[in-house]
Design a protein around this motif. Structure first.
Motif, PDB file in Angstrom:
ATOM      1  N   GLY A   1       0.135 -15.425  -4.075  1.00 28.94           N
ATOM      2  CA  GLY A   1       0.116 -15.284  -2.795  1.00 28.94           C
ATOM      3  C   GLY A   1       0.570 -14.309  -2.468  1.00 28.94           C
ATOM      4  N   LYS A   2       1.703 -15.107  -2.303  1.00 29.83           N
ATOM      5  CA  LYS A   2       2.886 -14.600  -0.867  1.00 29.83           C
ATOM      6  C   LYS A   2       3.584 -13.782  -1.400  1.00 29.83           C
ATOM      7  CE  LYS A   2       3.964 -19.129   0.492  1.00 29.83           C
ATOM      8  NZ  LYS A   2       5.195 -20.123   0.659  1.00 29.83           N
ATOM      9  N   VAL A   3       3.394 -13.341  -2.909  1.00 24.59           N
ATOM     10  CA  VAL A   3       4.122 -12.283  -3.570  1.00 24.59           C
ATOM     11  C   VAL A   3       4.065 -11.188  -3.856  1.00 24.59           C
ATOM     12  CG1 VAL A   3       5.577 -11.242  -5.500  1.00 24.59           C
ATOM     13  CG2 VAL A   3       6.197 -13.845  -4.793  1.00 24.59           C
ATOM     14  N   ILE A   4       2.236 -11.402  -3.683  1.00 29.80           N
ATOM     15  CA  ILE A   4       1.369  -9.985  -3.757  1.00 29.80           C
ATOM     16  C   ILE A   4       1.284  -9.809  -2.110  1.00 29.80           C
ATOM     17  CG2 ILE A   4      -1.236  -9.740  -4.254  1.00 29.80           C
ATOM     18  CD1 ILE A   4      -0.750 -11.113  -6.382  1.00 29.80           C
ATOM     19  N   TRP A   5       1.154 -10.221  -1.417  1.00 31.88           N
ATOM     20  CA  TRP A   5       0.923 -10.079  -0.045  1.00 31.88           C
ATOM     21  C   TRP A   5       2.529  -9.045   0.668  1.00 31.88           C
ATOM     22  CZ3 TRP A   5      -3.526  -8.287   2.175  1.00 31.88           C
ATOM     23  CH2 TRP A   5      -3.957  -9.285   2.108  1.00 31.88           C
ATOM     24  N   VAL A   6       3.306 -10.124  -0.351  1.00 31.88           N
ATOM     25  CA  VAL A   6       4.654  -9.467   0.628  1.00 31.88           C
ATOM     26  C   VAL A   6       4.991  -8.176  -0.072  1.00 31.88           C
ATOM     27  CG1 VAL A   6       7.249  -9.702   0.484  1.00 31.88           C
ATOM     28  CG2 VAL A   6       5.845 -11.815   1.154  1.00 31.88           C
TER      29      VAL A   6
ATOM     30  N   VAL B   1       6.724  -6.971   9.691  1.00 31.53           N
ATOM     31  CA  VAL B   1       7.686  -7.962   9.500  1.00 31.53           C
ATOM     32  C   VAL B   1       7.587  -9.390   9.895  1.00 31.53           C
ATOM     33  CG1 VAL B   1      10.260  -9.201  10.540  1.00 31.53           C
ATOM     34  CG2 VAL B   1       9.713  -6.447  10.018  1.00 31.53           C
ATOM     35  N   TYR B   2       6.571  -9.022  11.014  1.00 30.72           N
ATOM     36  CA  TYR B   2       5.629 -10.496  11.630  1.00 30.72           C
ATOM     37  C   TYR B   2       4.558 -10.740  10.379  1.00 30.72           C
ATOM     38  CZ  TYR B   2       2.227 -13.097  14.074  1.00 30.72           C
ATOM     39  OH  TYR B   2       0.930 -13.908  14.770  1.00 30.72           O
ATOM     40  N   ALA B   3       4.069 -10.003   9.455  1.00 33.18           N
ATOM     41  CA  ALA B   3       3.483 -10.556   8.834  1.00 33.18           C
ATOM     42  C   ALA B   3       3.574 -10.974   7.412  1.00 33.18           C
ATOM     43  CB  ALA B   3       1.733  -9.884   8.188  1.00 33.18           C
ATOM     44  N   ILE B   4       4.960 -10.631   7.068  1.00 32.51           N
ATOM     45  CA  ILE B   4       5.298 -10.891   5.913  1.00 32.51           C
ATOM     46  C   ILE B   4       6.637 -12.841   6.281  1.00 32.51           C
ATOM     47  CG2 ILE B   4       7.565 -10.462   4.430  1.00 32.51           C
ATOM     48  CD1 ILE B   4       7.685  -7.776   5.230  1.00 32.51           C
TER      49      ILE B   4
ATOM     50  N   LEU C   1       1.890  -5.988  -1.320  1.00 34.66           N
ATOM     51  CA  LEU C   1       1.662  -5.121  -0.773  1.00 34.66           C
ATOM     52  C   LEU C   1       2.220  -4.294   0.821  1.00 34.66           C
ATOM     53  CD1 LEU C   1      -1.372  -3.839  -1.092  1.00 34.66           C
ATOM     54  CD2 LEU C   1      -2.223  -5.847   0.711  1.00 34.66           C
ATOM     55  N   LEU C   2       2.392  -5.572   1.298  1.00 36.63           N
ATOM     56  CA  LEU C   2       3.218  -5.196   2.793  1.00 36.63           C
ATOM     57  C   LEU C   2       4.294  -4.357   2.770  1.00 36.63           C
ATOM     58  CD1 LEU C   2       2.474  -8.104   4.872  1.00 36.63           C
ATOM     59  CD2 LEU C   2       0.986  -6.171   5.072  1.00 36.63           C
ATOM     60  N   LEU C   3       4.888  -4.026   2.074  1.00 39.34           N
ATOM     61  CA  LEU C   3       5.880  -3.544   2.055  1.00 39.34           C
ATOM     62  C   LEU C   3       5.850  -1.989   1.088  1.00 39.34           C
ATOM     63  CD1 LEU C   3       8.647  -6.027  -0.127  1.00 39.34           C
ATOM     64  CD2 LEU C   3       8.394  -4.957   2.860  1.00 39.34           C
ATOM     65  N   LEU C   4       4.909  -1.908   0.169  1.00 32.89           N
ATOM     66  CA  LEU C   4       4.230  -0.177  -0.109  1.00 32.89           C
ATOM     67  C   LEU C   4       3.070  -0.199   0.385  1.00 32.89           C
ATOM     68  CD1 LEU C   4       3.984  -1.808  -4.146  1.00 32.89           C
ATOM     69  CD2 LEU C   4       6.430  -0.193  -2.796  1.00 32.89           C
ATOM     70  N   LEU C   5       2.879  -0.414   0.730  1.00 28.80           N
ATOM     71  CA  LEU C   5       1.968  -0.005   2.231  1.00 28.80           C
ATOM     72  C   LEU C   5       1.706  -0.242   3.197  1.00 28.80           C
ATOM     73  CD1 LEU C   5      -1.203   0.606  -0.402  1.00 28.80           C
ATOM     74  CD2 LEU C   5       0.179   2.412  -0.051  1.00 28.80           C
TER      75      LEU C   5
ATOM     76  N   LEU D   1       0.697   0.263   6.508  1.00 29.30           N
ATOM     77  CA  LEU D   1      -0.572   0.457   7.510  1.00 29.30           C
ATOM     78  C   LEU D   1      -1.748  -0.356   6.714  1.00 29.30           C
ATOM     79  CD1 LEU D   1      -1.506   1.395  10.349  1.00 29.30           C
ATOM     80  CD2 LEU D   1      -2.088   3.819   9.086  1.00 29.30           C
ATOM     81  N   LEU D   2      -2.021   0.131   5.581  1.00 29.28           N
ATOM     82  CA  LEU D   2      -2.546  -1.086   4.858  1.00 29.28           C
ATOM     83  C   LEU D   2      -2.691  -1.960   4.801  1.00 29.28           C
ATOM     84  CD1 LEU D   2      -6.258  -0.084   3.602  1.00 29.28           C
ATOM     85  CD2 LEU D   2      -4.737   0.523   1.155  1.00 29.28           C
ATOM     86  N   GLY D   3      -1.699  -2.291   4.012  1.00 26.34           N
ATOM     87  CA  GLY D   3      -1.500  -3.600   3.866  1.00 26.34           C
ATOM     88  C   GLY D   3      -1.935  -4.546   4.917  1.00 26.34           C
ATOM     89  N   PHE D   4      -1.072  -3.812   6.106  1.00 33.09           N
ATOM     90  CA  PHE D   4      -1.611  -4.891   7.522  1.00 33.09           C
ATOM     91  C   PHE D   4      -2.423  -4.996   7.927  1.00 33.09           C
ATOM     92  CE2 PHE D   4      -1.152  -5.416  11.730  1.00 33.09           C
ATOM     93  CZ  PHE D   4      -0.842  -6.344  12.262  1.00 33.09           C
ATOM     94  N   ILE D   5      -3.216  -3.767   7.891  1.00 32.08           N
ATOM     95  CA  ILE D   5      -4.675  -3.663   7.754  1.00 32.08           C
ATOM     96  C   ILE D   5      -5.868  -5.154   6.915  1.00 32.08           C
ATOM     97  CG2 ILE D   5      -7.015  -2.733   8.284  1.00 32.08           C
ATOM     98  CD1 ILE D   5      -5.218  -0.247   9.476  1.00 32.08           C
ATOM     99  N   LEU D   6      -5.331  -4.700   5.634  1.00 31.08           N
ATOM    100  CA  LEU D   6      -5.855  -6.026   4.663  1.00 31.08           C
ATOM    101  C   LEU D   6      -5.582  -7.238   4.831  1.00 31.08           C
ATOM    102  CD1 LEU D   6      -5.489  -3.580   1.390  1.00 31.08           C
ATOM    103  CD2 LEU D   6      -8.090  -3.891   2.677  1.00 31.08           C
ATOM    104  N   TRP D   7      -4.044  -7.965   4.896  1.00 28.63           N
ATOM    105  CA  TRP D   7      -3.704  -8.881   5.744  1.00 28.63           C
ATOM    106  C   TRP D   7      -4.669  -9.251   6.652  1.00 28.63           C
ATOM    107  CZ3 TRP D   7      -1.077 -10.654  10.323  1.00 28.63           C
ATOM    108  CH2 TRP D   7      -0.365 -12.148   9.850  1.00 28.63           C
ATOM    109  N   LEU D   8      -4.951  -8.463   8.233  1.00 24.88           N
ATOM    110  CA  LEU D   8      -5.293  -9.227   9.186  1.00 24.88           C
ATOM    111  C   LEU D   8      -6.646 -10.015   8.554  1.00 24.88           C
ATOM    112  CD1 LEU D   8      -4.824  -6.615  11.974  1.00 24.88           C
ATOM    113  CD2 LEU D   8      -4.069  -8.592  11.594  1.00 24.88           C
ATOM    114  N   ILE D   9      -7.261  -8.879   7.391  1.00 21.77           N
ATOM    115  CA  ILE D   9      -8.767  -8.876   7.601  1.00 21.77           C
ATOM    116  C   ILE D   9      -8.987 -10.014   6.497  1.00 21.77           C
ATOM    117  CG2 ILE D   9     -10.805  -8.144   6.391  1.00 21.77           C
ATOM    118  CD1 ILE D   9     -10.041  -5.824   7.480  1.00 21.77           C
TER     119      ILE D   9
END
Length: 58
Positions: free
Chosen positions: A32-37, A17-20, A39-43, A45-53
């Motif tokens: 870009g925002k839509v793609i990240w959101v 939720v913080y990442a979103i 990704l974060l909703l579908l995956l 754990l992996l999405g959050f790790i990728l978002w951090l990087i």
């Protein structure tokens, strides 16, 4: 698929939720925002790790 529950699940939910929120508030393009959101909703754990990087930094 990785299942998470209990305390770790709650922690992951808070982090996603913080990442979103930070992604929506960033200066990234709308696409870009839509793609990240998505990704974060579908995956979460992996999405959050990728978002951090690779996520938007501003």
């Amino acid at each position: 698929m990785v299942e998470v529950g209990g305390f770790f699940g709650l922690l992951l939910l808070i982090l996603v939720v913080y990442a979103i929120v930070k992604t929506v508030q960033s200066d990234a393009s709308t696409t870009g925002k839509v793609i990240w959101v998505v990704l974060l909703l579908l995956l979460p754990l992996l999405g959050f790790i990728l978002w951090l990087i690779f996520g938007p930094k501003g």
